[in-house]
Design a protein around this motif. Structure first.
Motif, PDB file in Angstrom:
ATOM      1  N   ASP A  71       0.650 -35.897 -19.426  1.00 11.69           N
ATOM      2  CA  ASP A  71       0.767 -34.464 -19.162  1.00 11.69           C
ATOM      3  C   ASP A  71       2.149 -34.183 -18.589  1.00 11.69           C
ATOM      4  N   THR A  72       2.933 -33.423 -19.301  1.00  5.53           N
ATOM      5  CA  THR A  72       4.303 -33.129 -18.879  1.00  5.53           C
ATOM      6  C   THR A  72       4.454 -31.718 -18.322  1.00  5.53           C
ATOM      7  N   ARG A  73       3.353 -31.001 -18.190  1.00  7.37           N
ATOM      8  CA  ARG A  73       3.415 -29.641 -17.655  1.00  7.37           C
ATOM      9  C   ARG A  73       3.412 -29.687 -16.129  1.00  7.37           C
ATOM     10  N   PHE A  74       4.115 -28.748 -15.543  1.00  7.18           N
ATOM     11  CA  PHE A  74       4.104 -28.592 -14.087  1.00  7.18           C
ATOM     12  C   PHE A  74       3.594 -27.192 -13.791  1.00  7.18           C
ATOM     13  N   GLU A  75       2.633 -27.084 -12.916  1.00  2.00           N
ATOM     14  CA  GLU A  75       2.174 -25.800 -12.397  1.00  2.00           C
ATOM     15  C   GLU A  75       1.995 -26.003 -10.899  1.00  2.00           C
ATOM     16  N   LEU A  76       3.056 -25.723 -10.166  1.00  2.00           N
ATOM     17  CA  LEU A  76       3.109 -26.038  -8.741  1.00  2.00           C
ATOM     18  C   LEU A  76       3.260 -24.765  -7.922  1.00  2.00           C
ATOM     19  N   HIS A  77       2.825 -24.840  -6.660  1.00  2.00           N
ATOM     20  CA  HIS A  77       3.049 -23.710  -5.767  1.00  2.00           C
ATOM     21  C   HIS A  77       3.024 -24.181  -4.317  1.00  2.00           C
ATOM     22  N   SER A 127       9.511 -46.391 -20.912  1.00  2.00           N
ATOM     23  CA  SER A 127       8.171 -46.714 -21.388  1.00  2.00           C
ATOM     24  C   SER A 127       7.228 -45.595 -20.935  1.00  2.00           C
ATOM     25  N   GLU A 128       6.037 -45.566 -21.486  1.00  2.00           N
ATOM     26  CA  GLU A 128       5.076 -44.528 -21.087  1.00  2.00           C
ATOM     27  C   GLU A 128       4.771 -44.625 -19.591  1.00  2.00           C
ATOM     28  N   GLN A 129       4.620 -45.831 -19.084  1.00  2.00           N
ATOM     29  CA  GLN A 129       4.337 -46.028 -17.664  1.00  2.00           C
ATOM     30  C   GLN A 129       5.516 -45.551 -16.804  1.00  2.00           C
ATOM     31  N   GLN A 130       6.733 -45.886 -17.197  1.00  2.00           N
ATOM     32  CA  GLN A 130       7.913 -45.442 -16.455  1.00  2.00           C
ATOM     33  C   GLN A 130       8.043 -43.918 -16.503  1.00  2.00           C
ATOM     34  N   ALA A 131       7.747 -43.328 -17.658  1.00  2.00           N
ATOM     35  CA  ALA A 131       7.820 -41.877 -17.799  1.00  2.00           C
ATOM     36  C   ALA A 131       6.797 -41.193 -16.897  1.00  2.00           C
ATOM     37  N   ALA A 132       5.583 -41.752 -16.860  1.00  2.00           N
ATOM     38  CA  ALA A 132       4.546 -41.174 -15.995  1.00  2.00           C
ATOM     39  C   ALA A 132       4.966 -41.260 -14.537  1.00  2.00           C
ATOM     40  N   LEU A 133       5.542 -42.378 -14.131  1.00  2.00           N
ATOM     41  CA  LEU A 133       6.007 -42.536 -12.754  1.00  2.00           C
ATOM     42  C   LEU A 133       7.154 -41.568 -12.454  1.00  2.00           C
ATOM     43  N   PHE A 134       8.090 -41.434 -13.391  1.00  2.00           N
ATOM     44  CA  PHE A 134       9.205 -40.506 -13.225  1.00  2.00           C
ATOM     45  C   PHE A 134       8.691 -39.087 -13.011  1.00  2.00           C
ATOM     46  N   LEU A 135       7.752 -38.654 -13.858  1.00  2.00           N
ATOM     47  CA  LEU A 135       7.216 -37.302 -13.744  1.00  2.00           C
ATOM     48  C   LEU A 135       6.422 -37.112 -12.449  1.00  2.00           C
ATOM     49  N   ARG A 139       6.976 -38.645  -9.616  1.00  2.00           N
ATOM     50  CA  ARG A 139       7.976 -38.532  -8.539  1.00  2.00           C
ATOM     51  C   ARG A 139       8.655 -37.168  -8.570  1.00  2.00           C
ATOM     52  N   ARG A 140       8.990 -36.701  -9.754  1.00  2.00           N
ATOM     53  CA  ARG A 140       9.637 -35.385  -9.881  1.00  2.00           C
ATOM     54  C   ARG A 140       8.697 -34.290  -9.383  1.00  2.00           C
ATOM     55  N   ARG A 141       7.438 -34.360  -9.773  1.00  2.00           N
ATOM     56  CA  ARG A 141       6.435 -33.382  -9.330  1.00  2.00           C
ATOM     57  C   ARG A 141       6.316 -33.410  -7.804  1.00  2.00           C
ATOM     58  N   SER A 142       6.275 -34.596  -7.230  1.00  2.00           N
ATOM     59  CA  SER A 142       6.161 -34.739  -5.777  1.00  2.00           C
ATOM     60  C   SER A 142       7.393 -34.167  -5.069  1.00  2.00           C
ATOM     61  N   ARG A 143       8.591 -34.457  -5.592  1.00  2.00           N
ATOM     62  CA  ARG A 143       9.824 -33.900  -4.999  1.00  2.00           C
ATOM     63  C   ARG A 143       9.833 -32.382  -5.080  1.00  2.00           C
ATOM     64  N   LEU A 144       9.401 -31.846  -6.217  1.00  2.00           N
ATOM     65  CA  LEU A 144       9.359 -30.394  -6.366  1.00  2.00           C
ATOM     66  C   LEU A 144       8.379 -29.769  -5.378  1.00  2.00           C
ATOM     67  N   GLU A 145       7.191 -30.354  -5.266  1.00  2.00           N
ATOM     68  CA  GLU A 145       6.193 -29.815  -4.329  1.00  2.00           C
ATOM     69  C   GLU A 145       6.710 -29.865  -2.900  1.00  2.00           C
ATOM     70  N   GLY A 146       7.302 -30.984  -2.513  1.00  2.00           N
ATOM     71  CA  GLY A 146       7.867 -31.094  -1.170  1.00  2.00           C
ATOM     72  C   GLY A 146       9.003 -30.115  -0.959  1.00  2.00           C
ATOM     73  N   GLY A 147       9.840 -29.960  -1.971  1.00  2.00           N
ATOM     74  CA  GLY A 147      10.952 -29.011  -1.879  1.00  2.00           C
ATOM     75  C   GLY A 147      10.482 -27.572  -1.757  1.00  2.00           C
ATOM     76  N   MET A 148       9.414 -27.244  -2.478  1.00  2.00           N
ATOM     77  CA  MET A 148       8.873 -25.887  -2.406  1.00  2.00           C
ATOM     78  C   MET A 148       8.266 -25.621  -1.025  1.00  2.00           C
ATOM     79  N   ARG A 149       7.547 -26.598  -0.471  1.00  2.00           N
ATOM     80  CA  ARG A 149       7.007 -26.434   0.889  1.00  2.00           C
ATOM     81  C   ARG A 149       8.147 -26.243   1.889  1.00  2.00           C
ATOM     82  N   HIS A 150       9.189 -27.045   1.736  1.00  2.00           N
ATOM     83  CA  HIS A 150      10.361 -26.928   2.599  1.00  2.00           C
ATOM     84  C   HIS A 150      10.981 -25.539   2.468  1.00  2.00           C
TER      85      HIS A 150
END
Length: 175
Positions: A7-13, A135-143, A145-156
């Motif tokens: 899943d490459t979609r992001f829906e964060l708040h 690889s698929e596993q590396q891509a999932a981990l990358f996404l 981490r990116r999702r987590s950084r975005l969520e933390g950045g939005m809270r900040h």
């Protein structure tokens, strides 16, 4: 790897209550030139075309993370003071705009609720290129981490806006 099977979609708040009038909060978050004061990733922006803060106006958003600096061109989609300010990030290859940021301001007892949202309905071109080399596993981990950084950045970001607005109006900011 052509496209990850993940899943490459992001829906964060992220949201925070602010002890201030909705129009005050809206006026603050719709000033893209100040975004660098609050965001851990965005370092600011400047208006390029159109009336600043109005639908159709374009601006550059400057960003930085631990590895690089980049600039995006964005366009205001909605500017409904004091309720909603949203913009899309244009792709560098003129693909469909799939990345939308917004600030929603909702009246609430003692002030208002500020909600920052980010929706990415499909991967942007640059991310597709990056993920294609993993690889698929590396891509999932990358996404993840990116999702987590975005969520933390939005809270900040929403907490920093809260501090700025409440301090400017002589109120003690509390989370």
């Amino acid at each position: 790897m052509a496209e990850p099977e993940i899943d490459t979609r992001f829906e964060l708040h992220a949201a925070v209550h602010i002890d201030a009038a909705p129009h005050t909060v809206y006026d603050t978050v719709s000033d893209i030139t100040r975004m660098g004061e609050w965001s851990p990733e965005n370092t600011g922006g400047e208006w390029l075309t159109g009336p600043p803060g109005q639908p159709g106006a374009r601006f550059h958003g400057h960003n930085r993370d631990e590895q690089r600096d980049w600039t995006t061109e964005c366009e205001v989609l909605e500017a409904d003071r004091p309720r909603l300010f949203s913009w899309c990030v244009h792709s560098s290859v003129n693909a469909a705009d799939t990345s939308i940021w917004s600030f929603e301001v909702t009246p609430a007892e003692g002030g208002c609720l500020l909600t920052q949202r980010y929706v990415m309905s499909e991967l942007r071109h640059g991310l597709r290129i990056q993920l294609a080399e993993l690889s698929e596993q590396q891509a999932a981990l990358f996404l993840a981490r990116r999702r987590s950084r975005l969520e933390g950045g939005m809270r900040h970001t929403v907490r920093a806006v809260k501090r700025t607005v409440e301090q400017a109006h002589g109120r003690a900011a509390t989370d």
